[in-house]
Write a protein that holds these residues in place. Sequence first.
Motif, PDB file in Angstrom:
ATOM      1  N   ASP A 161     -86.369   3.009 -32.360  1.00  0.00           N
ATOM      2  CA  ASP A 161     -87.178   2.213 -31.428  1.00  0.00           C
ATOM      3  C   ASP A 161     -86.292   1.269 -30.600  1.00  0.00           C
ATOM      4  N   GLU A 162     -85.319   0.670 -31.257  1.00  0.00           N
ATOM      5  CA  GLU A 162     -84.405  -0.224 -30.538  1.00  0.00           C
ATOM      6  C   GLU A 162     -83.610   0.544 -29.490  1.00  0.00           C
ATOM      7  N   ARG A 186     -84.448   3.407 -28.052  1.00  0.00           N
ATOM      8  CA  ARG A 186     -85.345   3.857 -26.984  1.00  0.00           C
ATOM      9  C   ARG A 186     -85.572   2.727 -25.978  1.00  0.00           C
ATOM     10  N   LYS A 187     -85.752   1.524 -26.467  1.00  0.00           N
ATOM     11  CA  LYS A 187     -85.960   0.377 -25.585  1.00  0.00           C
ATOM     12  C   LYS A 187     -84.739   0.123 -24.709  1.00  0.00           C
ATOM     13  N   LYS A 188     -83.547   0.175 -25.316  1.00  0.00           N
ATOM     14  CA  LYS A 188     -82.320  -0.043 -24.546  1.00  0.00           C
ATOM     15  C   LYS A 188     -82.148   1.020 -23.468  1.00  0.00           C
ATOM     16  N   GLU A 205     -84.580   0.292 -20.593  1.00  0.00           N
ATOM     17  CA  GLU A 205     -84.162  -0.872 -19.802  1.00  0.00           C
ATOM     18  C   GLU A 205     -82.973  -0.545 -18.910  1.00  0.00           C
ATOM     19  N   GLY A 250     -88.983   7.823 -23.606  1.00  0.00           N
ATOM     20  CA  GLY A 250     -90.314   7.439 -24.062  1.00  0.00           C
ATOM     21  C   GLY A 250     -91.408   8.389 -23.628  1.00  0.00           C
TER      22      GLY A 250
END
Length: 433
Positions: free
Chosen positions: A133-134, A136-138, A141, A430
Amino acid sequence: MKRVGYWMSEKKSKKLNFEDHVDLFRNAGVELLKIDLEKELEDQGPFDMILHKFTDILVKAQQGHGAEQKIITHIENYINNHPECIIVDPLDGIRKLLDRNEQYNLVLDCNNMNSGSHVFIPTFVDLTSMDVDENRKKLMEADVQYPIVCKPVVAHGTEDCHKMTVIFNDQGLRDISPPCVAQTFVNHNATLYKIFKVGSKQYIGQRPSLKNLYAGKDQSTIYFDTHEVCKMDSSHHLTQLDDSDLKCSPLSPDHAQLEALSETLRKKLGIDLFGVDVIIECDTKKYAVIDINVFPNYDEVDNFFGDLLDHLLFLFNNQQNTHSTNGQKTTPGPNGIHKQQTTGPNGILKQTGRSLSQEFISDDISAKRLKIMDQSDDCGCDSLVYCSRPVSKHDSERRTNGDGIPKTQNDSMNQRIMSAGHNNSKAMIGDRA
């Protein structure tokens, strides 16, 4: 006689046949002396110049290895105590390229990397965690899109620095092995262009590369080693374009664009012996910088040592601040070979231009050179463009008349790695559809 201490790994030294060219340098007034890192440099000097590839030692020193830290300390002490000694290349410039994330950010800072430029760095982000999850977020962004290629953050000096993965979907994020740099994969018709710099001179080689790849939820992660896939004359199945992409022929690069890029990087980095890996994006035709290499193997450069000698002599002359006032250039001898000269007025070293031994190079090897030249404003040296493989004289002459860089030929299948199919889609991070 100028004393040049040199050091590189035993493997690289043998590959380049460094010791076989000692006489070439000596005849030009340069004595090559192999440095023993187990002994004090003070006892082996004095050196007028140190020529090196300390990348492996620098990496281990940064990783906390005591023996390598001690070696680097001794080297830097010698450099500090002898400011007159020329270092090719400065350690600070080399350090900037050891970390891929730092390397890419450095390229982004170059003046010709603006929004209207023909040169770009594919979007990337530094990943330090295995948390899906971390990560995927990076990725979201940083606007890194599938497929993504994950590269070890350490760019030099380790066995794994050339082992990479291509991830096609969110499920593949479980295959990330941090620390790494995740970068948007750019389709480039399976063609890689390698720029080799020796001072102001530029050489361009062509290599096979990964085929066009597309995002997809059913695609499995690909694991590959660039030393296998992107080596000269590789016939790896990952370099074979799929049927739907066969109509896409490799794009010939604009040599002026590549020269402007390499000179910008040369000034930004403050180093002279390096290589740049460039691909041409299929859709936009823009140039993507995907890697920078310190003191590469120069496989495509058939007269590397003659050109290296020219550059070292230029550095010596420039140090004495008499290069611009010497007013003498090398004169062509028979067959266009420059005459070998050692010293000029006041003992100033002269550039040799080319090794006299080149007069005896076979037709097969001489045909390897593409007759494309660009005069350098810095030192009067030729900037030559080379192809990526030996070609027949007929082939060379035909391509010289306007066909550009030869395509790399594939001969036989090497080791196979599981490949992915494709589905003509581009997916955002995502997107699970």
